[in-house]
Write a protein that holds these residues in place. Structure first.
Motif, PDB file in Angstrom:
ATOM      1  N   ARG A  19       0.831  -1.203   0.000  1.00 36.06           N
ATOM      2  CA  ARG A  19       0.000   0.000   0.000  1.00 36.06           C
ATOM      3  C   ARG A  19       0.866   1.255   0.000  1.00 36.06           C
ATOM      4  N   GLY A  20       2.053   1.135   0.611  1.00 38.14           N
ATOM      5  CA  GLY A  20       2.965   2.264   0.658  1.00 38.14           C
ATOM      6  C   GLY A  20       3.510   2.671  -0.697  1.00 38.14           C
ATOM      7  N   LEU A  21       3.410   1.779  -1.693  1.00 36.07           N
ATOM      8  CA  LEU A  21       3.858   2.128  -3.040  1.00 36.07           C
ATOM      9  C   LEU A  21       2.968   3.213  -3.631  1.00 36.07           C
ATOM     10  N   ALA A  22       1.666   3.147  -3.310  1.00 39.93           N
ATOM     11  CA  ALA A  22       0.729   4.156  -3.818  1.00 39.93           C
ATOM     12  C   ALA A  22       0.531   5.296  -2.828  1.00 39.93           C
ATOM     13  N   ALA A  23       0.600   4.973  -1.528  1.00 41.59           N
ATOM     14  CA  ALA A  23       0.400   5.983  -0.472  1.00 41.59           C
ATOM     15  C   ALA A  23       1.576   5.889   0.493  1.00 41.59           C
TER      16      ALA A  23
ATOM     17  N   SER B 159     -10.818   5.151  11.007  1.00 40.03           N
ATOM     18  CA  SER B 159     -10.405   5.855   9.796  1.00 40.03           C
ATOM     19  C   SER B 159     -11.152   7.173   9.680  1.00 40.03           C
ATOM     20  N   VAL B 160     -11.297   7.659   8.447  1.00 42.23           N
ATOM     21  CA  VAL B 160     -11.804   9.014   8.220  1.00 42.23           C
ATOM     22  C   VAL B 160     -13.220   9.202   8.753  1.00 42.23           C
ATOM     23  N   GLY B 161     -14.113   8.278   8.413  1.00 45.88           N
ATOM     24  CA  GLY B 161     -15.508   8.437   8.810  1.00 45.88           C
ATOM     25  C   GLY B 161     -15.692   8.509  10.305  1.00 45.88           C
ATOM     26  N   GLU B 162     -15.030   7.613  11.017  1.00 49.10           N
ATOM     27  CA  GLU B 162     -15.126   7.606  12.474  1.00 49.10           C
ATOM     28  C   GLU B 162     -14.459   8.835  13.082  1.00 49.10           C
ATOM     29  N   THR B 163     -13.373   9.291  12.451  1.00 49.71           N
ATOM     30  CA  THR B 163     -12.692  10.487  12.947  1.00 49.71           C
ATOM     31  C   THR B 163     -13.593  11.710  12.841  1.00 49.71           C
TER      32      THR B 163
ATOM     33  N   MET C 227      -6.179   3.777  12.341  1.00 49.03           N
ATOM     34  CA  MET C 227      -5.444   2.703  11.672  1.00 49.03           C
ATOM     35  C   MET C 227      -4.893   3.118  10.309  1.00 49.03           C
ATOM     36  N   THR C 228      -5.364   4.231   9.753  1.00 48.19           N
ATOM     37  CA  THR C 228      -5.005   4.584   8.381  1.00 48.19           C
ATOM     38  C   THR C 228      -4.365   5.968   8.299  1.00 48.19           C
ATOM     39  N   PRO C 229      -3.503   6.190   7.301  1.00 49.49           N
ATOM     40  CA  PRO C 229      -2.918   7.522   7.118  1.00 49.49           C
ATOM     41  C   PRO C 229      -3.951   8.612   6.867  1.00 49.49           C
ATOM     42  N   THR C 230      -5.016   8.290   6.130  1.00 47.11           N
ATOM     43  CA  THR C 230      -6.039   9.304   5.888  1.00 47.11           C
ATOM     44  C   THR C 230      -6.740   9.696   7.181  1.00 47.11           C
ATOM     45  N   GLY C 231      -7.006   8.711   8.042  1.00 46.70           N
ATOM     46  CA  GLY C 231      -7.567   9.024   9.349  1.00 46.70           C
ATOM     47  C   GLY C 231      -6.612   9.870  10.161  1.00 46.70           C
TER      48      GLY C 231
ATOM     49  N   TYR D 117      -0.994   5.806  15.785  1.00 44.51           N
ATOM     50  CA  TYR D 117      -1.687   4.642  15.268  1.00 44.51           C
ATOM     51  C   TYR D 117      -1.996   3.708  16.437  1.00 44.51           C
ATOM     52  N   ALA D 118      -3.097   3.006  16.352  1.00 44.33           N
ATOM     53  CA  ALA D 118      -3.441   2.040  17.396  1.00 44.33           C
ATOM     54  C   ALA D 118      -2.516   0.834  17.295  1.00 44.33           C
ATOM     55  N   PRO D 119      -2.211   0.197  18.425  1.00 47.38           N
ATOM     56  CA  PRO D 119      -1.369  -0.998  18.360  1.00 47.38           C
ATOM     57  C   PRO D 119      -2.117  -2.161  17.728  1.00 47.38           C
ATOM     58  N   TYR D 120      -1.391  -2.999  17.008  1.00 45.89           N
ATOM     59  CA  TYR D 120      -1.995  -4.229  16.523  1.00 45.89           C
ATOM     60  C   TYR D 120      -2.475  -5.064  17.705  1.00 45.89           C
ATOM     61  N   ASP D 121      -3.477  -5.889  17.478  1.00 45.91           N
ATOM     62  CA  ASP D 121      -4.137  -6.589  18.577  1.00 45.91           C
ATOM     63  C   ASP D 121      -3.406  -7.871  18.966  1.00 45.91           C
TER      64      ASP D 121
END
Length: 424
Positions: free
Chosen positions: A24-28, A58-62, A86-90, A106-110
């Protein structure tokens, strides 16, 4: 035992999760940053202050959490807020909305070690989770440390409930360990009860997304933007907001039909994910349309389509358009927030996939403020009717706005639930 198996599986797939971040980092590129935080390596800015931890995936919840965060800051000035996602956009939305008035990570992985490391460093007095982002190890770790966990603005669709029920040995104990669920609707609450939530922990508070504020600044920005879009002509503007992969082609097909009847119509197309901006722009050009880009502040005078390739402007776009289509609904994604255009008094359209906003869509549709369409032809037909009948469009928008106004008040009820848990 079941949580142990879940944890082992999570550890085993962690390399795949990291690989996905790399891809995903290749595009973002932001997906390649701050990996340590995802494994619990985070230090609060002010360790002397007690922390309230709020998680918005993410964005909506933010965006939904914005009025809640501001209310918490006002109500508990002696405490520091930490907001995770969890996301860069958030992450970008959190930074834009709150700056350095909150901590952010970022939240820690579970996984047990990442969660334990994070809790040891942060030592939160409470965890507030927005909507449905429940993680077994995180909830269990907080429960063990007597940290209250509140699910705020909780929603649980029939589809999600069936998924949780299939792993009831894991989800049941997790739901039972929640301190409180502030659910959007009685149907959501009933599904949480069926999963194992004790009845006394359930509160039906409504949807706090109805409590958004359209202040003077955003109204002025919307007015200025509309004047810019009109240019020398009075152009009818269709906004297609938060579109997903596979949906943009349907929107463009509908727009070709709209142009046959309303030749000067302007389409403002806003993809949900920024890594798709250029791809969607290419789709528009390949379809033969003249394209302007918001990021370049291009003039729309000679453009068929304006690509909304910026972040943080969607609410302003809703205020500047004539008709709003809310995406994620012509594909099986469950839809996005229809309350935002309704609050502006805009006639609102959506596809049939609305399980993420089932109650909101029902309220708006029954009031006549929302029309559900199944395909490009139906979308085009609805838009053409509204563009050619401005009085009908105005009445539809007014009906949507009345629903938005009538359902305010959830934030106050949610704050009462939070206050009660903090005081125990």
């Amino acid at each position: 035992m079941f949580r142990f198996i879940y944890s082992v599986v999570f550890y085993l797939i962690t390399p795949l999760i990291i690989l996905r971040l790399v891809i995903r980092g290749l595009a973002a590129p932001n997906y390649r940053k701050r990996w340590g935080q995802r494994f619990g390596f985070f230090t609060p800015s002010e360790s002397s202050k007690e922390t309230i931890w709020l998680h918005a995936v993410s964005v909506g919840e933010t965006l939904a959490a914005v009025p809640l965060v501001k209310a918490l800051q006002e109500k508990y000035p002696e405490r520091r807020l930490l907001i995770t996602c969890m996301t860069p956009t958030g992450s970008e939305r959190i930074t834009a909305a709150f700056g350095d008035s909150v901590d952010h990570s970022y939240a820690p992985y579970d996984t047990p070690d990442a969660v334990a490391r994070f809790l040891k460093r942060v030592q939160p007095k409470m965890l507030i989770i927005m909507e449905t982002e429940l993680w077994p190890n995180t909830v269990a770790a907080c429960y063990k440390r007597q940290i209250p966990v509140i699910l705020a603005n909780g929603r649980l669709s029939e589809k999600s409930a069936r998924g949780y029920a299939r792993v009831s040995k894991l989800s049941g104990p997790m739901v039972a360990q929640l301190s409180a669920v502030a659910a959007q609707h009685g149907d959501d609450g009933g599904r949480f009860i069926a999963l194992g939530l004790p009845v006394e922990k359930l509160h039906i508070t409504g949807n706090i997304k109805f409590d958004l504020e359209l202040n003077a600044q955003i109204r002025l920005s919307a007015e200025a933007l509309r004047q810019q879009w009109d240019g020398t002509n009075q152009r009818p503007v269709l906004l297609a907001a938060s579109t997903h992969r596979g949906e943009d082609e349907i929107i463009l097909q509908a727009f070709s039909l709209i142009k046959q009847s309303v030749n000067n119509a302007l389409l403002v197309l806003v993809p949900r994910h920024p890594e798709r901006f250029n791809q969607v722009g290419d789709l528009c050009l390949d379809a033969g349309y003249s394209l302007a880009r918001r990021s370049n502040n291009d003039s729309t005078d000679n453009a068929d389509i304006l690509l909304g390739d910026t972040m943080g402007e969607l609410m302003t776009f809703f205020g500047a358009c004539d008709i709003a289509f809310v995406g994620g609904s012509l594909v099986s994604n469950g839809g996005h927030n229809m309350i935002e255009p309704a609050a502006w008094g805009k006639p609102t359209l959506s596809g049939l996939s609305v399980f993420n906003f089932a109650e909101v869509s029902r309220l708006l549709a029954e009031a006549g403020g929302l029309s559900l369409v199944e395909d490009a032809a139906a979308l085009a037909e609805s838009v053409i009717v509204l563009m050619k009948n401005p009085e009908q469009a105005q009445q539809m928008g007014l009906s949507a706005q009345q629903v938005a106004e009538a359902n305010r008040g959830a934030l106050e009820r949610l704050l009462a639930v939070i206050d009660n848990s903090l005081s125990q």
